[in-house]
Design a protein around this motif. Sequence first.
Motif, PDB file in Angstrom:
ATOM      1  N   ARG A  92       0.808  -1.219   0.000  1.00 21.68           N
ATOM      2  CA  ARG A  92       0.000   0.000   0.000  1.00 21.68           C
ATOM      3  C   ARG A  92       0.847   1.277   0.000  1.00 21.68           C
ATOM      4  NH1 ARG A  92      -5.265  -1.137   3.898  1.00 21.68           N
ATOM      5  NH2 ARG A  92      -5.919  -3.081   2.894  1.00 21.68           N
ATOM      6  N   ILE A  93       1.841   1.332   0.868  1.00 16.46           N
ATOM      7  CA  ILE A  93       2.666   2.541   0.932  1.00 16.46           C
ATOM      8  C   ILE A  93       3.622   2.590  -0.249  1.00 16.46           C
ATOM      9  CG2 ILE A  93       4.453   3.726   2.273  1.00 16.46           C
ATOM     10  CD1 ILE A  93       3.009   2.814   4.806  1.00 16.46           C
ATOM     11  N   ARG A  94       4.192   1.467  -0.602  1.00 13.01           N
ATOM     12  CA  ARG A  94       5.127   1.450  -1.728  1.00 13.01           C
ATOM     13  C   ARG A  94       4.436   1.843  -3.037  1.00 13.01           C
ATOM     14  NH1 ARG A  94       9.704   0.088  -4.105  1.00 13.01           N
ATOM     15  NH2 ARG A  94       9.665  -1.041  -6.083  1.00 13.01           N
ATOM     16  N   SER A  95       3.225   1.380  -3.248  1.00 14.32           N
ATOM     17  CA  SER A  95       2.518   1.715  -4.481  1.00 14.32           C
ATOM     18  C   SER A  95       2.303   3.228  -4.588  1.00 14.32           C
ATOM     19  CB  SER A  95       1.166   0.993  -4.525  1.00 14.32           C
ATOM     20  OG  SER A  95       1.357  -0.403  -4.665  1.00 14.32           O
ATOM     21  N   ALA A  96       1.863   3.847  -3.492  1.00 17.75           N
ATOM     22  CA  ALA A  96       1.668   5.292  -3.500  1.00 17.75           C
ATOM     23  C   ALA A  96       2.998   6.019  -3.663  1.00 17.75           C
ATOM     24  CB  ALA A  96       0.974   5.731  -2.213  1.00 17.75           C
ATOM     25  N   TRP A  97       4.059   5.434  -3.100  1.00 16.97           N
ATOM     26  CA  TRP A  97       5.391   6.018  -3.237  1.00 16.97           C
ATOM     27  C   TRP A  97       5.845   6.008  -4.695  1.00 16.97           C
ATOM     28  CZ3 TRP A  97       9.156   8.694  -0.873  1.00 16.97           C
ATOM     29  CH2 TRP A  97      10.466   8.595  -1.380  1.00 16.97           C
ATOM     30  N   LEU A  98       5.609   4.919  -5.389  1.00 18.60           N
ATOM     31  CA  LEU A  98       6.008   4.823  -6.791  1.00 18.60           C
ATOM     32  C   LEU A  98       5.319   5.902  -7.625  1.00 18.60           C
ATOM     33  CD1 LEU A  98       5.996   0.959  -7.378  1.00 18.60           C
ATOM     34  CD2 LEU A  98       7.988   2.452  -7.276  1.00 18.60           C
ATOM     35  N   HIS A  99       4.031   6.093  -7.373  1.00 18.89           N
ATOM     36  CA  HIS A  99       3.324   7.123  -8.126  1.00 18.89           C
ATOM     37  C   HIS A  99       3.828   8.514  -7.751  1.00 18.89           C
ATOM     38  CE1 HIS A  99       0.130   9.977  -9.190  1.00 18.89           C
ATOM     39  NE2 HIS A  99      -0.042   9.175 -10.229  1.00 18.89           N
ATOM     40  N   THR A 100       4.017   8.756  -6.470  1.00 19.60           N
ATOM     41  CA  THR A 100       4.463  10.073  -6.007  1.00 19.60           C
ATOM     42  C   THR A 100       5.815  10.447  -6.600  1.00 19.60           C
ATOM     43  OG1 THR A 100       3.256   9.901  -3.918  1.00 19.60           O
ATOM     44  CG2 THR A 100       5.125  11.412  -3.966  1.00 19.60           C
ATOM     45  N   LEU A 101       6.742   9.512  -6.589  1.00 14.22           N
ATOM     46  CA  LEU A 101       8.111   9.818  -6.996  1.00 14.22           C
ATOM     47  C   LEU A 101       8.299   9.815  -8.510  1.00 14.22           C
ATOM     48  CD1 LEU A 101      11.040  10.376  -6.124  1.00 14.22           C
ATOM     49  CD2 LEU A 101      11.389   7.909  -5.989  1.00 14.22           C
ATOM     50  N   TYR A 102       7.693   8.841  -9.189  1.00 15.65           N
ATOM     51  CA  TYR A 102       7.986   8.657 -10.607  1.00 15.65           C
ATOM     52  C   TYR A 102       6.896   9.132 -11.566  1.00 15.65           C
ATOM     53  CZ  TYR A 102      11.755   5.701  -8.867  1.00 15.65           C
ATOM     54  OH  TYR A 102      12.870   5.230  -8.211  1.00 15.65           O
ATOM     55  N   LEU A 103       5.637   9.053 -11.153  1.00 13.41           N
ATOM     56  CA  LEU A 103       4.553   9.328 -12.092  1.00 13.41           C
ATOM     57  C   LEU A 103       3.879  10.676 -11.871  1.00 13.41           C
ATOM     58  CD1 LEU A 103       3.007   5.743 -12.255  1.00 13.41           C
ATOM     59  CD2 LEU A 103       4.701   6.807 -13.766  1.00 13.41           C
ATOM     60  N   SER A 104       4.219  11.328 -10.794  1.00 16.42           N
ATOM     61  CA  SER A 104       3.787  12.714 -10.595  1.00 16.42           C
ATOM     62  C   SER A 104       4.812  13.603 -11.294  1.00 16.42           C
ATOM     63  CB  SER A 104       3.714  13.050  -9.101  1.00 16.42           C
ATOM     64  OG  SER A 104       3.777  14.453  -8.903  1.00 16.42           O
ATOM     65  N   GLY A 105       4.394  14.265 -12.363  1.00 14.30           N
ATOM     66  CA  GLY A 105       5.330  15.069 -13.143  1.00 14.30           C
ATOM     67  C   GLY A 105       6.128  16.080 -12.339  1.00 14.30           C
ATOM     68  N   PRO A 106       5.466  16.921 -11.542  1.00 10.59           N
ATOM     69  CA  PRO A 106       6.212  17.908 -10.754  1.00 10.59           C
ATOM     70  C   PRO A 106       7.200  17.281  -9.778  1.00 10.59           C
ATOM     71  CG  PRO A 106       3.908  18.521 -10.890  1.00 10.59           C
ATOM     72  CD  PRO A 106       4.007  17.139 -11.461  1.00 10.59           C
ATOM     73  N   ASN A 107       6.790  16.192  -9.123  1.00  4.94           N
ATOM     74  CA  ASN A 107       7.700  15.538  -8.180  1.00  4.94           C
ATOM     75  C   ASN A 107       8.850  14.843  -8.890  1.00  4.94           C
ATOM     76  OD1 ASN A 107       6.711  16.205  -5.621  1.00  4.94           O
ATOM     77  ND2 ASN A 107       5.162  14.585  -5.690  1.00  4.94           N
ATOM     78  N   VAL A 111      12.368  15.904  -7.689  1.00  7.48           N
ATOM     79  CA  VAL A 111      13.033  14.949  -6.785  1.00  7.48           C
ATOM     80  C   VAL A 111      13.732  13.825  -7.546  1.00  7.48           C
ATOM     81  CG1 VAL A 111      12.721  13.389  -4.827  1.00  7.48           C
ATOM     82  CG2 VAL A 111      11.307  15.455  -5.012  1.00  7.48           C
ATOM     83  N   ALA A 112      12.997  13.077  -8.339  1.00  8.23           N
ATOM     84  CA  ALA A 112      13.567  11.893  -8.990  1.00  8.23           C
ATOM     85  C   ALA A 112      14.625  12.252 -10.025  1.00  8.23           C
ATOM     86  CB  ALA A 112      12.463  11.059  -9.630  1.00  8.23           C
ATOM     87  N   ARG A 113      14.342  13.262 -10.837  1.00  8.41           N
ATOM     88  CA  ARG A 113      15.292  13.612 -11.897  1.00  8.41           C
ATOM     89  C   ARG A 113      16.653  14.007 -11.335  1.00  8.41           C
ATOM     90  NH1 ARG A 113      14.156  14.586 -17.034  1.00  8.41           N
ATOM     91  NH2 ARG A 113      11.952  15.033 -16.588  1.00  8.41           N
ATOM     92  N   PRO A 114      16.728  14.887 -10.321  1.00  7.09           N
ATOM     93  CA  PRO A 114      18.042  15.233  -9.765  1.00  7.09           C
ATOM     94  C   PRO A 114      18.751  14.062  -9.092  1.00  7.09           C
ATOM     95  CG  PRO A 114      16.395  16.884  -9.170  1.00  7.09           C
ATOM     96  CD  PRO A 114      15.650  15.718  -9.746  1.00  7.09           C
ATOM     97  N   LEU A 115      17.986  13.091  -8.599  1.00  8.33           N
ATOM     98  CA  LEU A 115      18.583  11.957  -7.900  1.00  8.33           C
ATOM     99  C   LEU A 115      19.052  10.861  -8.843  1.00  8.33           C
ATOM    100  CD1 LEU A 115      16.180  11.491  -4.846  1.00  8.33           C
ATOM    101  CD2 LEU A 115      18.547  12.278  -4.777  1.00  8.33           C
ATOM    102  N   TYR A 116      18.240  10.552  -9.853  1.00  9.63           N
ATOM    103  CA  TYR A 116      18.472   9.352 -10.650  1.00  9.63           C
ATOM    104  C   TYR A 116      18.859   9.593 -12.100  1.00  9.63           C
ATOM    105  CZ  TYR A 116      16.042   7.257  -6.683  1.00  9.63           C
ATOM    106  OH  TYR A 116      15.669   6.873  -5.430  1.00  9.63           O
ATOM    107  N   VAL A 117      18.537  10.762 -12.629  1.00  8.13           N
ATOM    108  CA  VAL A 117      18.772  11.002 -14.049  1.00  8.13           C
ATOM    109  C   VAL A 117      19.965  11.925 -14.277  1.00  8.13           C
ATOM    110  CG1 VAL A 117      17.797  11.874 -16.208  1.00  8.13           C
ATOM    111  CG2 VAL A 117      16.329  10.647 -14.579  1.00  8.13           C
ATOM    112  N   THR A 118      19.892  13.128 -13.726  1.00 10.64           N
ATOM    113  CA  THR A 118      20.925  14.139 -13.975  1.00 10.64           C
ATOM    114  C   THR A 118      22.337  13.684 -13.618  1.00 10.64           C
ATOM    115  OG1 THR A 118      19.269  15.870 -13.611  1.00 10.64           O
ATOM    116  CG2 THR A 118      21.591  16.534 -13.557  1.00 10.64           C
ATOM    117  N   PRO A 119      22.554  13.017 -12.453  1.00  8.14           N
ATOM    118  CA  PRO A 119      23.923  12.611 -12.108  1.00  8.14           C
ATOM    119  C   PRO A 119      24.441  11.447 -12.951  1.00  8.14           C
ATOM    120  CG  PRO A 119      22.492  12.677 -10.165  1.00  8.14           C
ATOM    121  CD  PRO A 119      21.616  12.697 -11.359  1.00  8.14           C
ATOM    122  N   THR A 120      23.550  10.744 -13.629  1.00 14.68           N
ATOM    123  CA  THR A 120      23.927   9.526 -14.331  1.00 14.68           C
ATOM    124  C   THR A 120      24.620   9.800 -15.657  1.00 14.68           C
ATOM    125  OG1 THR A 120      22.069   8.376 -13.305  1.00 14.68           O
ATOM    126  CG2 THR A 120      23.068   7.340 -15.219  1.00 14.68           C
TER     127      THR A 120
END
Length: 236
Positions: A92-107, A111-120
């Motif tokens: 339940r919490i992980r599913s909401a977390w996945l949407h919050t972090l990856y599928l919410s455009g603003p978030n 959050v996700a882009r600076p952590l996982y994309v830009t440094p890579t």
Amino acid sequence: MLRRDDSRYNQTYLKLLGVDLVTVPSNNHASPTGSLPFIIPALSGTDSTILDIVRPVPSHKIQEWATKNRITSRTEPDSMRFEAYLSLLDHRIRSAWLHTLYLSGPNFDAVARPLYVTPTTSSPPARLALTHNLKSAALEELTKASTSSVIDLNALYRESDNAFAALSELLGDDAWFFGEAEPGLFDAGVFAYTHLLCDKDMGWKEDEERLGRGLREGKCENLVEHEKRIFEKCYQ
């Protein structure tokens, strides 16, 4: 040495056990299971050399590794009750977390882009491909967990709110979960979410802060205090 993504779950668990560790960037190809995180135990003994074989430990076997090497003698409760509460974190919490972090455009952008994309990578095409892969993987996992091809966001976040409320009720007035004298793996698992959701420096967008509303609105104050205790114990 602990090779990991940004999750603090296993890192916190090892810190709770008093294990000295160093975190380094890694990727799925370096992992023995194809997923992060994993640990590479330090060489032990005065006769150890770099030629000695040190087998990486995947994340799902870190507790087993800690017990086998006598770092801890504690095991988490083996009961249906424990598994039921663990499922709140894993589903339940992980599913909401996945949407919050990856599928919410603003978030994702904040959050996700600076952590996982830009440094890579600095390559725009590679960044675009990585962004697509991250979002696709999150959507695929959410779709598998859903009984419908359409994800009901209201239900998704309502269930996560109920999950946090249940965890708050479980903790009650105790310092640690299940009335234990010291925090364990379950405490680390809860902290992995509550810390990141409560951390204002993460950059969550206010209009998209649907996950963990109870933490911010004072409905789960004991979970917030639990997060503070873990943070002080492990990271200060």
